[in-house]
Design a protein around this motif. Structure first.
Motif, PDB file in Angstrom:
ATOM      1  N   UNK A  63       0.845  -1.188   0.000  1.00  0.00           N
ATOM      2  CA  UNK A  63       0.000   0.000   0.000  1.00  0.00           C
ATOM      3  C   UNK A  63       0.882   1.240   0.000  1.00  0.00           C
ATOM      4  N   UNK A  64       0.460   2.263  -0.703  1.00  0.00           N
ATOM      5  CA  UNK A  64       1.233   3.504  -0.779  1.00  0.00           C
ATOM      6  C   UNK A  64       1.592   4.022   0.609  1.00  0.00           C
ATOM      7  N   UNK A  65       0.630   4.040   1.503  1.00  0.00           N
ATOM      8  CA  UNK A  65       0.846   4.607   2.829  1.00  0.00           C
ATOM      9  C   UNK A  65       1.862   3.793   3.622  1.00  0.00           C
ATOM     10  N   UNK A  66       1.786   2.477   3.531  1.00  0.00           N
ATOM     11  CA  UNK A  66       2.742   1.625   4.226  1.00  0.00           C
ATOM     12  C   UNK A  66       4.143   1.791   3.631  1.00  0.00           C
ATOM     13  N   UNK A  67       4.207   1.901   2.311  1.00  0.00           N
ATOM     14  CA  UNK A  67       5.499   2.126   1.661  1.00  0.00           C
ATOM     15  C   UNK A  67       6.128   3.441   2.111  1.00  0.00           C
ATOM     16  N   UNK A  68       5.319   4.500   2.166  1.00  0.00           N
ATOM     17  CA  UNK A  68       5.823   5.794   2.594  1.00  0.00           C
ATOM     18  C   UNK A  68       6.311   5.744   4.043  1.00  0.00           C
ATOM     19  N   UNK A  69       5.530   5.103   4.904  1.00  0.00           N
ATOM     20  CA  UNK A  69       5.916   5.009   6.311  1.00  0.00           C
ATOM     21  C   UNK A  69       7.230   4.250   6.462  1.00  0.00           C
ATOM     22  N   UNK A  70       7.405   3.207   5.679  1.00  0.00           N
ATOM     23  CA  UNK A  70       8.655   2.449   5.726  1.00  0.00           C
ATOM     24  C   UNK A  70       9.830   3.318   5.268  1.00  0.00           C
ATOM     25  N   UNK A  71       9.611   4.132   4.251  1.00  0.00           N
ATOM     26  CA  UNK A  71      10.666   5.026   3.764  1.00  0.00           C
ATOM     27  C   UNK A  71      11.036   6.059   4.826  1.00  0.00           C
ATOM     28  N   UNK A  72      10.034   6.589   5.557  1.00  0.00           N
ATOM     29  CA  UNK A  72      10.322   7.555   6.626  1.00  0.00           C
ATOM     30  C   UNK A  72      11.243   6.926   7.674  1.00  0.00           C
ATOM     31  N   UNK A  73      10.926   5.677   8.034  1.00  0.00           N
ATOM     32  CA  UNK A  73      11.732   4.989   9.041  1.00  0.00           C
ATOM     33  C   UNK A  73      13.146   4.745   8.518  1.00  0.00           C
ATOM     34  N   UNK A  74      13.250   4.309   7.263  1.00  0.00           N
ATOM     35  CA  UNK A  74      14.568   4.051   6.674  1.00  0.00           C
ATOM     36  C   UNK A  74      15.434   5.311   6.664  1.00  0.00           C
TER      37      UNK A  74
END
Length: 295
Positions: A166-177
């Motif tokens: 999901x776009x939102x999950x992908x974005x959240x993962x990128x923020x953490x990375x």
């Protein structure tokens, strides 16, 4: 699956909103939508208006929200953004007590509580969610703001057990990375690169994310390409302007055009306030040394 995006009807407007494409959200047609999807679409549109600085207009339009906890939660956010802080918090408290299981109350109430400096109350409310990626993403943002990167990363791991790609999950993962750094910068870059190459996800915000990853990897020319792509798509976005300023400082170039536009678009922007405070401090210090040299 996130109840905010599990309907095919909501896929487009959901993605547009979380990409920051607020004008496109407002222009998106909801003709033929089912009643639940139409309500959630209205919420995205109201939130887009708030993000575009039209909070007072949303408050006026949502004068009567007694029949909908979700719309009342939107009104609470609009009240907060319109400067009516006490009224906003009072409404959120009422909603938490009576409709705390509502997904919109959790997310929008969580935003208000966090903005009001009540981060732990926000996290407690968000912890009640049932498979809501919107709640996960907000929880991640709060944990990162608290510099509790390990807890933010844990949210991503747990969400991947039940959440689909999901776009939102992908974005959240990128923020953490990006917050973890090191080898994770490259992982964040790959996430944003994939989004920028996907027509439905390619917009100013995703190009900014790619630029940030490039900057952290020391790839300034690539970062400039990404920032230019973001500027082409939305040259008035505060997010784009702030990152353009940062990149141009790193490149040693004149960034005054972006700074002046930012002053017009968002005069109370946190980056701008900090920049002006530090500039004033520098001028004060420089004046002291100038006086010594003259003497």
């Amino acid at each position: 699956m996130d109840q905010f995006s599990d309907s095919g009807e909501l896929f487009v407007i959901h993605n547009l909103f979380y990409q920051g494409a607020y004008k496109e959200v407002l222009a998106h047609s909801t003709a033929g939508y089912s009643a639940p999807a139409e309500l959630q679409s209205r919420i995205y549109k109201y939130r887009a208006q708030i993000a575009l600085g039209e909070a007072s207009a949303v408050v006026s339009e949502l004068e009567d929200t007694e029949s909908s906890a979700a719309l009342a939660a939107v009104k609470a956010l609009a009240l907060f953004k319109a400067g009516q802080i006490d009224d906003s918090l009072e409404l959120v408290q009422e909603l938490v007590e009576s409709e705390g299981e509502d997904a919109n109350v959790q997310v929008l109430g969580g935003i208000v509580l966090y903005l009001a400096g009540k981060a732990e109350d926000a996290l407690l409310l968000l912890s009640q969610h049932e498979n809501s990626l919107a709640a996960v993403a907000l929880t991640v943002q709060i944990r990162l703001a608290q510099n509790k990167i390990d807890l933010a990363a844990k949210e991503i791991v747990l969400a991947k057990r039940w959440g689909q790609d999901n776009l939102l999950l992908n974005l959240a993962e990128a923020w953490v990375d990006l917050s973890i750094g090191g080898d994770k910068y490259q992982n964040a870059f790959y996430i944003y690169e994939e989004l920028t190459q996907t027509p439905s996800s390619s917009n100013a915000r995703t190009f900014v994310g790619q630029a940030v990853a490039d900057i952290q990897l020391g790839r300034y020319p690539e970062a400039e390409d990404a920032i230019n792509s973001a500027l082409e798509r939305d040259g008035e976005s505060t997010e784009v302007l702030v990152n353009a300023i940062i990149l141009y400082i790193l490149l040693g170039r004149n960034y005054s055009q972006f700074l002046e536009t930012l002053k017009v678009q968002d005069p109370t922007n946190a980056f701008l306030v900090d920049y002006e405070e530090k500039s004033a401090l520098f001028d004060t210090c420089a004046a002291q040394y100038t006086a010594l040299i003259v003497e």
